[in-house]
Scaffold this active site. Structure first.
Site, PDB file in Angstrom:
ATOM      1  N   GLU A   1      -5.295   3.889   5.475  1.00 11.74           N
ATOM      2  CA  GLU A   1      -5.013   3.629   4.064  1.00 11.74           C
ATOM      3  C   GLU A   1      -5.619   4.787   3.243  1.00 11.74           C
ATOM      4  O   GLU A   1      -5.123   5.175   2.199  1.00 11.74           O
ATOM      5  CB  GLU A   1      -5.669   2.294   3.690  1.00 11.74           C
ATOM      6  CG  GLU A   1      -5.386   1.844   2.294  1.00 11.74           C
ATOM      7  CD  GLU A   1      -6.061   0.500   1.977  1.00 11.74           C
ATOM      8  OE1 GLU A   1      -5.915  -0.454   2.777  1.00 11.74           O
ATOM      9  OE2 GLU A   1      -6.716   0.423   0.948  1.00 11.74           O
TER      10      GLU A   1
ATOM     11  N   ARG B   1       0.819  -1.223   0.000  1.00 10.07           N
ATOM     12  CA  ARG B   1       0.000   0.000   0.000  1.00 10.07           C
ATOM     13  C   ARG B   1       0.852   1.273   0.000  1.00 10.07           C
ATOM     14  O   ARG B   1       0.476   2.289   0.575  1.00 10.07           O
ATOM     15  CB  ARG B   1      -0.935   0.038   1.221  1.00 10.07           C
ATOM     16  CG  ARG B   1      -1.962  -1.031   1.256  1.00 10.07           C
ATOM     17  CD  ARG B   1      -2.941  -0.969   0.089  1.00 10.07           C
ATOM     18  NE  ARG B   1      -3.826  -2.086   0.165  1.00 10.07           N
ATOM     19  CZ  ARG B   1      -3.489  -3.303  -0.275  1.00 10.07           C
ATOM     20  NH1 ARG B   1      -2.331  -3.515  -0.859  1.00 10.07           N
ATOM     21  NH2 ARG B   1      -4.317  -4.308  -0.162  1.00 10.07           N
TER      22      ARG B   1
ATOM     23  N   SER C   1     -11.289  -0.554   2.897  1.00 14.53           N
ATOM     24  CA  SER C   1     -10.557  -0.702   4.164  1.00 14.53           C
ATOM     25  C   SER C   1     -10.009   0.656   4.578  1.00 14.53           C
ATOM     26  O   SER C   1      -9.266   1.281   3.826  1.00 14.53           O
ATOM     27  CB  SER C   1      -9.387  -1.678   4.008  1.00 14.53           C
ATOM     28  OG  SER C   1      -9.890  -2.945   3.719  1.00 14.53           O
TER      29      SER C   1
END
Ligand SMILES: Cc1cc2nc3c(=O)[nH]c(=O)nc-3n(C[C@H](O)[C@H](O)[C@H](O)COP(=O)(O)OP(=O)(O)OC[C@H]3O[C@@H](n4cnc5c(N)ncnc54)[C@H](O)[C@@H]3O)c2cc1C
Length: 359
Positions: free
Chosen positions: A346, A164, A240
């Protein structure tokens, strides 16, 4: 080129919170982008590049500069021996590109089916799920420097992909607009169905086609409320909210001690940690949340947690960005107090004068 003023942003995002952009422009070519950037330079405006708005929270007072909506299209391919090179415009819908590649039996991104958003955002956080990530197929990323308007082609190594993460979230953050992405897909590959949910679904069945994997993934993602596709139910979320934290070995002892106090949770979650090649351990953020009050279906006024996925914070309809960030910070604090682990977001925050969460 049209510059709109005071353009509401909430409906251009999947979370549907936040205020307006002071200026807003849509670009459908690199030259239009360069033109718009010149205006931003003249007016000394900060610039934010918007894709599908599926990984952002916009501040309640909006963005005080120019938001550029990337609509640069394009899809070209060139075939090699057992590989196909696919170049896609950054404004293409990611999942439409996946669908086209799967239909041609080109392997490498089928497990990334139904990830919302645009092609240009895929390298930014190195999208990933169900055992695949963008970096595995990345070849080059073409991007325009927001300050100078100069285009540059980044090699895969220059993109510095990690879990990520990429150059575009670190030194390159807010400095480039991706205009095109080139991927290398395989023509001879069998699908990767090693990820838990896929392995369970296909256990005892013959090796599936890429199209079958895609179909099953859309079903699995839909059951978890993690799709934004026509005809399928969805939530106002950014998927998420937190990354799965990666912690040093030393920290694992405390995490394991706390986890062991609730054996019924551990029994349901195998695995909940994954040793990394560098000796650290990746933890399931959703597993850690199971030990708090912040579990599936939790609500607090206008915000809550998806009834189908622990990691998806949701806007129940009338939330403000502040409602979301207050809940997100409380969740972080709870997990930090309990496990000593800081959950990192995130999701990206747009127009916030200060980073709104713990860091
Ligand atoms: C229901 C749901 C499920 C999701 N599931 C997953 C998942 O499984 N895996 C996963 O990795 N992510 C997932 N996400 C997150 C999201 O889909 C991805 O991060 C996606 O890549 C965001 O694309 P976007 O175009 O919407 O980007 P935006 O939200 O518009 O922007 C996100 C960031 O990328 C930057 N950006 C966007 N386009 C460009 C560009 N052309 N050039 C430079 N910077 C750009 C923005 O400035 C911003 O910083 C999910 C989100 C939702 C809502």
């Amino acid at each position: 080129m049209m510059l709109e003023e005071n353009k509401p942003l909430a409906r251009l995002t999947t979370f549907k919170v936040g205020g307006a952009a002071r200026y807003f422009a849509t670009v459908s070519s690199e030259s239009e982008l360069q033109e718009v950037l010149e205006v931003a330079r003249e007016k000394k405006l900060p610039v934010f590049v918007l894709g599908g708005g599926s990984n952002i929270i916009v501040h309640d007072s909006g963005f005080p500069g120019l938001v550029i909506k990337n609509e640069i299209k394009g899809f070209e391919t060139s075939a090699g021996e057992d590989e196909v090179s696919v170049s896609a415009g950054a404004g293409e819908v990611w999942d439409s590109v996946v669908e086209r590649c799967v239909a041609n039996n080109w392997a490498g991104i089928e497990n990334l089916s139904a990830v919302p958003g645009t092609v240009g955002a895929a390298p930014i956080q190195n999208i990933g799920c169900y055992g695949q990530s963008f970096e595995e197929v990345a070849d080059t990323v073409r991007a325009v420097n927001l300050a100078t308007g100069a285009p540059r082609e980044f090699s895969k190594a220059e993109c510095q992909f990690e879990y990520r993460e990429s150059f575009f979230k670190k030194e390159g953050a807010e400095k480039y607009c991706v205009t095109q992405v080139r991927m290398k897909l395989r023509t001879d590959a069998v699908p990767n169905i090693t990820y838990r949910d896929l392995a369970a679904y296909f256990a005892g069945k013959k090796t599936p086609s890429l199209a079958e994997v895609r179909q099953v993934l859309i079903e699995i993602r839909s059951r978890k409320g993690m799709v934004i596709l026509p005809g399928l139910p969805s939530f106002n979320s950014a998927g998420s909210f937190y990354k799965n934290p990666i912690v040093p070995q030393g920290m694992m002892k405390k995490v394991e001690e706390v986890a062991a106090t609730r054996p019924e949770i551990m029994a349901k979650w195998t695995p909940w940690n994954w040793p990394q090649p560098d000796g650290r351990v990746k933890l399931s953020a959703a597993f850690l949340l199971e030990y708090t009050q912040f579990t599936k279906g939790y609500t607090r006024g206008t915000v809550g947690i998806s009834p189908k996925h622990t990691l998806a914070l949701i806007n129940l309809g009338k939330a403000t960005a502040r409602d979301v960030t207050t809940l997100a910070r409380d969740i972080q604090q709870n997990v930090l107090d309990l496990f000593g682990v800081l959950l990192e977001a995130e999701v990206r925050f747009v127009g916030f004068p200060e980073y709104p969460l713990l860091k």
